[in-house]
Design an enzyme around this catalytic site. Structure first.
Site, PDB file in Angstrom:
ATOM      1  CG  ASP A 261      -8.663  -1.732  12.301  1.00 18.51           C
ATOM      2  OD1 ASP A 261      -7.719  -2.399  11.833  1.00 18.51           O
ATOM      3  OD2 ASP A 261      -9.083  -0.697  11.758  1.00 18.51           O
TER       4      ASP A 261
ATOM      5  CG  ASP B 186      -0.302  -0.462   2.501  1.00 16.82           C
ATOM      6  OD1 ASP B 186       0.952  -0.450   2.578  1.00 16.82           O
ATOM      7  OD2 ASP B 186      -1.016  -0.833   3.438  1.00 16.82           O
TER       8      ASP B 186
ATOM      9  CD  GLU C  64      -8.557   0.807   8.221  1.00 13.50           C
ATOM     10  OE1 GLU C  64      -8.441  -0.172   8.981  1.00 13.50           O
ATOM     11  OE2 GLU C  64      -7.984   1.886   8.433  1.00 13.50           O
TER      12      GLU C  64
ATOM     13  CG  HIS D 266      -5.816  -2.584   9.137  1.00  8.17           C
ATOM     14  ND1 HIS D 266      -6.022  -1.349   9.700  1.00  8.17           N
ATOM     15  CD2 HIS D 266      -4.468  -2.749   9.112  1.00  8.17           C
ATOM     16  CE1 HIS D 266      -4.855  -0.806   9.987  1.00  8.17           C
ATOM     17  NE2 HIS D 266      -3.898  -1.638   9.646  1.00  8.17           N
TER      18      HIS D 266
END
Ligand code: PGA
Length: 260
Positions: A136, A67, A143, A138
């Site tokens: 979280d 990313d 997400e 990811h």
């Protein structure tokens, strides 16, 4: 899924580095999928050491990163291109033009992601993908709520991720809120996955990814469906796993067989 639980992140990273090194020895033209963040740093340090000692070479290898922040130039000191150069590429014998990071300043992000996926496919696909995990759950910037069928695309970060990442920026307002990210299903195409998770703030994410249901609300849980996935955790990140003893018993044999 194999879950390797070590006392420290250094020990876990060394073991993960052994898997990367074994791949580079068996296949010098390996295609690596690489990750940024604080998590893979000790893994990269172990690989830099191995390369300096002449045990491995990246000369013929190629890499693609997961990313990149949308809107950051590759020269920005918080861009993932800059991170990869300074934390790995500048210290090993990889040929820079064989390293690929999504362009956060692309004029047309749709063209950018299409070309990126096409280039990976042309190289034969990713042999080994390194992953971190967000607090979280990811993977890359997928997400909670990202489709498990997602492909590389422009995504919006959650307020939690923006907060987690703000430690790297001078002001919270400077943290990008969007990124180009490989999708969950793009990541799942890697032949082998090596996920690293360290620290107590990753314990819920690891629990969800390994022992929770497969769900788009913890995108790392998709890895339960991957045929060759290895989690390397320190004790704190593994603390909430129910079947810790079973994983430890199984993993030692699995890793030994892999590196034999
Ligand atoms: P970290 O980030 O390595 O900085 O904890 C991991 C991630 O968000 O994937």
């Amino acid at each position: 899924m194999e879950i390797i639980i070590c006392k420290t992140k250094e020990e876990a990273s060394r073991k993960a580095a052994d898997l990367v090194a074994a791949l580079l020895k068996a296949k010098p033209k390996a295609v690596l999928g690489l990750a940024t963040g604080s998590t893979p740093v000790p893994l990269y340090q172990a690989l830099i050491k191995d390369c300096a000692a002449g045990k491995i070479s990246f000369k013929q290898a190629k890499s693609w990163n997961l990313d990149e922040y949308w809107g950051l130039a590759p020269t920005h000191d918080q861009s993932y291109r800059y991170f990869m150069d300074t934390n790995l590429f500048d210290h090993v014998d990889i040929v820079k033009k064989n390293t690929h990071v999504l362009n956060g300043l692309a004029k047309d992000w749709r063209k950018e992601v299409k070309a990126y996926e096409a280039a990976i496919a042309k190289a034969g696909g990713i042999d080994l993908q390194v992953l971190g995990i967000g607090s979280d759950g990811h993977i890359a910037f997928n997400e909670p709520g990202s489709s498990l069928a997602s492909r590389t695309r422009l995504v919006s970060l959650t307020p939690q991720t923006v907060k987690d990442n703000s430690r790297f920026f001078k002001k919270a307002a400077d943290v990008p809120k969007q990124a180009l990210s490989m999708g969950v299903s793009s990541i799942m195409e890697a032949k082998r996955i090596v996920l690293l998770a360290f620290g107590a703030n990753k314990a819920d994410a690891v629990k969800g990814a390994v022992e929770g249901g497969v769900s788009q609300f913890c995108t790392a849980s998709a890895l339960q469906m991957h045929p060759d996935c290895w989690f390397f955790c320190d004790a704190a990140a593994a603390a909430k796993l129910k079947l810790k003893k079973y994983y430890a018993w199984r993993a030692e044999e699995a890793l030994k067989a892999e590196l034999a």
